[in-house]
Design an enzyme around this catalytic site. Structure first.
Site, PDB file in Angstrom:
ATOM      1  N   ASP A 148       3.138  10.725 -19.844  1.00  0.00           N
ATOM      2  CA  ASP A 148       3.525   9.385 -21.011  1.00  0.00           C
ATOM      3  C   ASP A 148       2.407   9.484 -21.950  1.00  0.00           C
ATOM      4  O   ASP A 148       2.682   8.824 -23.007  1.00  0.00           O
ATOM      5  CB  ASP A 148       3.553   8.309 -20.230  1.00  0.00           C
ATOM      6  CG  ASP A 148       4.779   7.948 -19.603  1.00  0.00           C
ATOM      7  OD1 ASP A 148       5.662   8.583 -19.567  1.00  0.00           O
ATOM      8  OD2 ASP A 148       4.870   6.651 -18.641  1.00  0.00           O
ATOM      9  N   THR A 171      11.330   5.037 -12.019  1.00  0.00           N
ATOM     10  CA  THR A 171      10.683   3.742 -12.116  1.00  0.00           C
ATOM     11  C   THR A 171      11.384   2.646 -11.172  1.00  0.00           C
ATOM     12  O   THR A 171      12.656   2.987 -10.850  1.00  0.00           O
ATOM     13  CB  THR A 171      10.334   3.489 -13.598  1.00  0.00           C
ATOM     14  OG1 THR A 171       9.518   4.570 -14.157  1.00  0.00           O
ATOM     15  CG2 THR A 171       9.866   2.146 -13.899  1.00  0.00           C
ATOM     16  N   GLU A 212       2.126  10.297 -14.507  1.00  0.00           N
ATOM     17  CA  GLU A 212       2.056   9.287 -15.739  1.00  0.00           C
ATOM     18  C   GLU A 212       1.233   9.907 -16.671  1.00  0.00           C
ATOM     19  O   GLU A 212       1.471   9.541 -17.790  1.00  0.00           O
ATOM     20  CB  GLU A 212       1.270   8.121 -15.287  1.00  0.00           C
ATOM     21  CG  GLU A 212       2.090   6.715 -15.637  1.00  0.00           C
ATOM     22  CD  GLU A 212       3.513   6.585 -15.014  1.00  0.00           C
ATOM     23  OE1 GLU A 212       4.346   6.596 -15.820  1.00  0.00           O
ATOM     24  OE2 GLU A 212       3.420   6.459 -13.837  1.00  0.00           O
ATOM     25  N   GLY A 234      13.997   3.254 -16.450  1.00  0.00           N
ATOM     26  CA  GLY A 234      14.929   4.272 -17.263  1.00  0.00           C
ATOM     27  C   GLY A 234      13.990   4.809 -18.356  1.00  0.00           C
ATOM     28  O   GLY A 234      14.882   5.433 -19.362  1.00  0.00           O
ATOM     29  N   GLY A 235      12.780   4.939 -18.268  1.00  0.00           N
ATOM     30  CA  GLY A 235      12.169   5.748 -19.038  1.00  0.00           C
ATOM     31  C   GLY A 235      12.098   5.046 -20.764  1.00  0.00           C
ATOM     32  O   GLY A 235      12.164   4.037 -20.688  1.00  0.00           O
ATOM     33  N   SER A 287       3.467   3.032 -22.330  1.00  0.00           N
ATOM     34  CA  SER A 287       4.579   3.089 -21.446  1.00  0.00           C
ATOM     35  C   SER A 287       5.948   2.323 -22.279  1.00  0.00           C
ATOM     36  O   SER A 287       5.637   1.712 -23.218  1.00  0.00           O
ATOM     37  CB  SER A 287       4.181   1.878 -20.253  1.00  0.00           C
ATOM     38  OG  SER A 287       5.305   1.579 -19.355  1.00  0.00           O
ATOM     39  N   SER A 288       6.991   2.295 -21.710  1.00  0.00           N
ATOM     40  CA  SER A 288       8.245   1.813 -22.271  1.00  0.00           C
ATOM     41  C   SER A 288       8.571   0.494 -21.277  1.00  0.00           C
ATOM     42  O   SER A 288       9.536  -0.053 -21.677  1.00  0.00           O
ATOM     43  CB  SER A 288       9.200   2.650 -22.034  1.00  0.00           C
ATOM     44  OG  SER A 288       9.170   3.696 -23.155  1.00  0.00           O
TER      45      SER A 288
HETATM   46  N1  GLY Z   1       6.639   6.091 -16.997  1.00  0.00           N
HETATM   47  C1  GLY Z   1       7.608   5.712 -17.506  1.00  0.00           C
HETATM   48  C2  GLY Z   1       7.087   4.232 -18.559  1.00  0.00           C
HETATM   49  O1  GLY Z   1       5.867   4.066 -18.196  1.00  0.00           O
HETATM   50  O2  GLY Z   1       7.540   4.074 -19.371  1.00  0.00           O
END
Ligand code: GLY
Length: 566
Positions: free
Chosen positions: A419, A377, A416, A468-469, A448-449
Site C-alpha cells: 500500500d 480485507t 500491507e 474492496g481495496g 489506506s482506503s
Molecule cells: N489494504 C487495503 C487498504 O488498506 O486500503
C-alpha cells in the site's frame, strides 16, 4: 499556525459532538435492539454472545475482530492492521483507533526496486518482506482496556475456542485460496494450515489452528505484551528473518495504536443534511469520501437524468481520488492540507470545472505526479442497546495477505507494504498511484482506503463500511448517497456499484449498475467503461432508524456474511 489549526479543528469537533447530541436527544435516546453485521456468521455470533453476556459494543468488537482473525484468514487477522471507529453513547465521544501496520525500521524507500530502478514484481505482495508490523493485536487490547466492560480474556474466549475446534472451508475460501495458491505453498507453515496436502481443501473441510489459539491465549493472559514481547514476538521475528524478511524485536516492542480525531463532513441535498464521520489519515477514506460528497453537495442529484447523475458522481470521484494520489500519506511523516481538502470552497472550485456533458481526461488534472499505486480485507458494524457504535475495517491486504505464516505462531502475515508507493507513480495491486507523501520510510504507516464510517441524518444513524481495496471509498460514496435519500441497510449493501479512481482513467461497473443505454451515453460523454460480471465489496451495515425506533442490519449479499439484531 499549526496550533491555530489544531484549536480550530478541536472546536469544530466539539461543535459537531454537541450538534450530534442535540439531534440524538430530539429523537429516541437508546436503540430498541442491538445490531451486528460481519463478513462471517461465526463472527456475528461471537459478537452477539459477548453482548448477551453483558459486554458493550466495544467488547463485542474485540470478540468479532478475534473471531474474524480465526475464521476469515482471507481478509484480516492478528498479522494485519486496521481502523476501529468508535462512538461512545454516554458522552458522544468519538475516536478512530489507528492500528495500521508500520514499516519495519530496516525498510527503505527503494526496497522493492531492482538495480534498473523498476519495481520487482511480487516482492511487496508475497512472503515476509511484504509484511508491515501488525496492529490488530494492539488494537484489540487497546479497545478492551480503554473502552470495554469485560476482560480481554473474556472477549477473546469465543475465538480461542473456534481456533481449536476449527471452521468449515466455504466456496469463498476456496476461491481466494486458489487465487493465492502459489504464495501459500511457498510458506510451509501456511500450507500446513490452509491447504490439504498442498492442495485446495474441499468445501466443509475443517481448518483447525491450535498455534493461533495459543497465540490468542498469550494475548488473553498478557494483553499487548503477549504478542509484541516474549516468546510470540521472538517466534515472529525468527520466522520472518529466516525466510528473508527484515523485522526486528524493537519493531514489535515499539508498535503503538494511535487514537486520531476522525474526519467529519456534511452532505447537503434536498432531503436534508447528512453528517459523515469517517477514517482520518493514514486512511484516505474520510478525506476522499468528504471531498466527493462536498462536490456533489452542489448539485440536486434528484433533478438530474440518470446518466447525468452517474456522470457527475464519476467526475466527483475522479477529482477526489486524484487528491488522494497527490496529497495523502501518514500524517506523522507528511504534511497533509486537511483543512483545504475538506473545505466546501475547495469543492466549489473542483465542481466549477465539471462539465455535465463531457468527461475530463484524468491527464488534464493539474499537479498529477507520475512515479508510484482490495481484493480482500473485512468490515464489521456494531450498535449496542446503549447506542455505542463500532465501525471497523481490518485487513491483511491481499487475500491471505503475504501468504506467509510465522512457524509456531499460527499468525498469517499481511502484505500491507504494497500500500506504500513502491516508486512514486507506479500503480499498486489496486491500480492506485501514489505520490511522495506515501513513499516508504521506517516506522511509517502506508496509506489506506479503509473507510469505517458513521452517517447521520435527522432520521437516524448508519454504521457502515466494506472491504474492496481502492473501491472501498466509491462504495461508501454510493451507500452514503443512498442513505441520504432514505435508503436502509438492505438497500445500501445491495446497491449495484460503479467506480472511478482517477488512474487508470476507466469507469468500472457491476453489470446491474448501468443499462446498455447508460453505457452508450457515458461513452459519448468521453468515459471509458469496463464491466465486472462478478460483484465486488462485502459491505456490512447497521442502521438505527430513530424516527421509527427500529434497528436493522444487513450483510452484503455478494459474499457470506451474516447480520443480526437482538
Ligand atoms: N489494504 C487495503 C487498504 O488498506 O486500503
Amino acid at each position: 499556525m499549526d496550533r491555530q489549526r489544531k484549536t480550530a479543528r478541536r472546536i469544530n469537533a466539539v461543535i459537531f459532538t454537541l450538534l450530534m447530541l442535540g439531534l440524538d436527544s430530539a429523537l429516541a435516546a437508546t436503540p430498541p435492539q442491538a445490531g451486528i453485521a460481519t463478513a462471517h456468521p461465526l463472527a456475528t455470533r461471537a459478537g452477539l454472545e459477548i453482548l448477551a453476556q453483558g459486554g458493550n459494543a466495544f467488547d463485542a468488537a474485540v470478540a468479532v475482530t478475534a473471531m474474524l482473525a480465526v475464521v476469515e484468514p482471507t481478509g484480516s487477522g492478528l498479522g494485519g492492521g486496521g481502523f476501529w471507529l468508535l462512538h461512545r453513547a454516554g458522552d458522544g465521544f468519538e475516536t478512530l483507533l489507528d492500528g495500521r501496520e508500520t514499516a519495519p525500521q530496516a525498510a527503505h524507500r527503494d526496497m522493492y526496486l531492482g538495480s534498473d530502478g523498476e519495481v520487482i514484481k511480487g516482492l511487496s505482495i508475497d512472503g515476509p518482506l511484504a509484511a508491515g508490523i501488525p496492529g490488530i493485536p494492539a488494537g484489540m487490547t487497546h479497545l478492551a482496556e480503554h473502552y470495554g466492560r469485560l476482560s480481554l480474556a473474556h472477549s477473546l474466549a469465543p475465538a480461542i475456542r473456534q481456533a481449536r475446534e476449527g471452521f468449515a472451508v466455504s466456496e469463498h475460501y476456496r476461491r481466494m485460496a486458489t487465487f493465492r495458491l502459489a504464495a501459500l505453498r511457498a510458506s510451509p507453515a501456511a500450507a500446513a494450515l490452509f491447504l490439504q496436502d498442498n492442495e485446495i481443501p474441499p468445501e466443509g473441510y475443517q481448518i483447525r489452528q491450535p498455534e493461533l489459539a495459543d497465540t490468542l491465549e498469550a494475548i488473553a493472559r498478557q494483553g499487548h505484551d503477549g504478542f509484541y514481547r516474549g516468546p510470540v514476538a521472538k517466534k515472529l521475528v525468527d520466522g520472518v528473518r529466516s525466510a528473508g524478511g527484515i523485522w526486528t524485536l524493537p519493531d514489535l516492542t515499539s508498535y503503538r495504536v494511535i487514537e486520531r480525531e476522525p474526519i467529519r463532513a456534511r452532505y447537503r441535498s434536498p432531503h436534508g443534511e447528512m453528517r459523515i464521520t469517517s477514517a482520518a489519515p493514514p486512511s484516505s477514506g474520510g478525506i476522499t469520501l468528504a471531498t466527493t460528497l462536498n462536490i456533489l453537495s452542489g448539485y440536486n442529484l434528484d433533478a438530474q437524468d440518470s446518466v447525468t447523475r452517474k456522470h457527475l458522481i464519476i467526475e466527483a470521484m475522479r477529482r477526489a481520488y486524484r487528491d488522494r494520489a497527490v496529497y495523502l500519506g501518514d500524517p506523522d511523516f507528511t504534511r497533509i492540507p486537511v483543512e483545504r481538502l475538506l473545505h466546501p470552497y475547495y469543492a466549489d472550485g473542483l465542481r466549477a470545472a465539471i462539465r455535465p456533458d463531457r468527461a475530463l481526461p484524468s491527464d488534464y488534472l493539474p499537479g498529477v505526479e507520475t512515479g508510484p499505486k482490495g481484493r480482500d480485507t473485512t468490515h464489521f458494524s456494531i450498535l449496542d442497546r446503549a447506542g455505542n457504535r463500532v465501525a471497523a475495517t481490518l485487513t491483511i491486504n491481499y487475500p491471505f495477505g503475504s501468504g506467509f505464516v510465522a512457524p509456531g505462531t499460527g499468525v498469517l502475515l499481511n502484505d500491507e507494504m504494497d500500500d506504500f508507493s513502491a516508486r512514486p507513480g507506479t500503480p499498486n495491486v489496486y491500480g492506485l498511484v501514489g505520490g511522495e507523501a506515501n513513499a516508504i520510510a521506517p516506522g511509517k504507516r502506508p496509506l489506506s482506503s479503509m473507510s469505517p464510517s458513521f452517517l447521520q441524518t435527522e432520521h437516524g444513524v448508519a454504521v457502515v463500511g466494506t472491504p474492496g481495496g481502492s473501491r472501498i471509498i466509491s462504495m461508501l460514496v454510493l451507500a452514503a448517497l443512498d442513505f441520504a435519500t432514505g435508503g436502509d441497510a438492505r438497500s445500501m449493501v445491495g446497491l449495484p456499484r460503479f467506480h472511478h479512481q482517477y488512474l487508470p482513467d476507466v469507469v468500472h461497473y457491476e453489470t446491474a449498475a448501468l443499462s446498455e443505454d447508460e453505457v452508450a451515453e457515458l461513452e459519448l460523454r468521453g468515459h471509458t467503461l469496463r464491466e465486472f460480471t462478478q460483484g465486488w465489496g462485502n459491505m456490512q451495515v447497521v442502521v438505527w432508524d430513530k424516527k421509527h425506533a427500529v434497528v436493522s442490519a444487513a450483510a452484503d449479499p455478494r459474499v457470506e456474511g451474516e447480520a443480526a439484531t437482538q
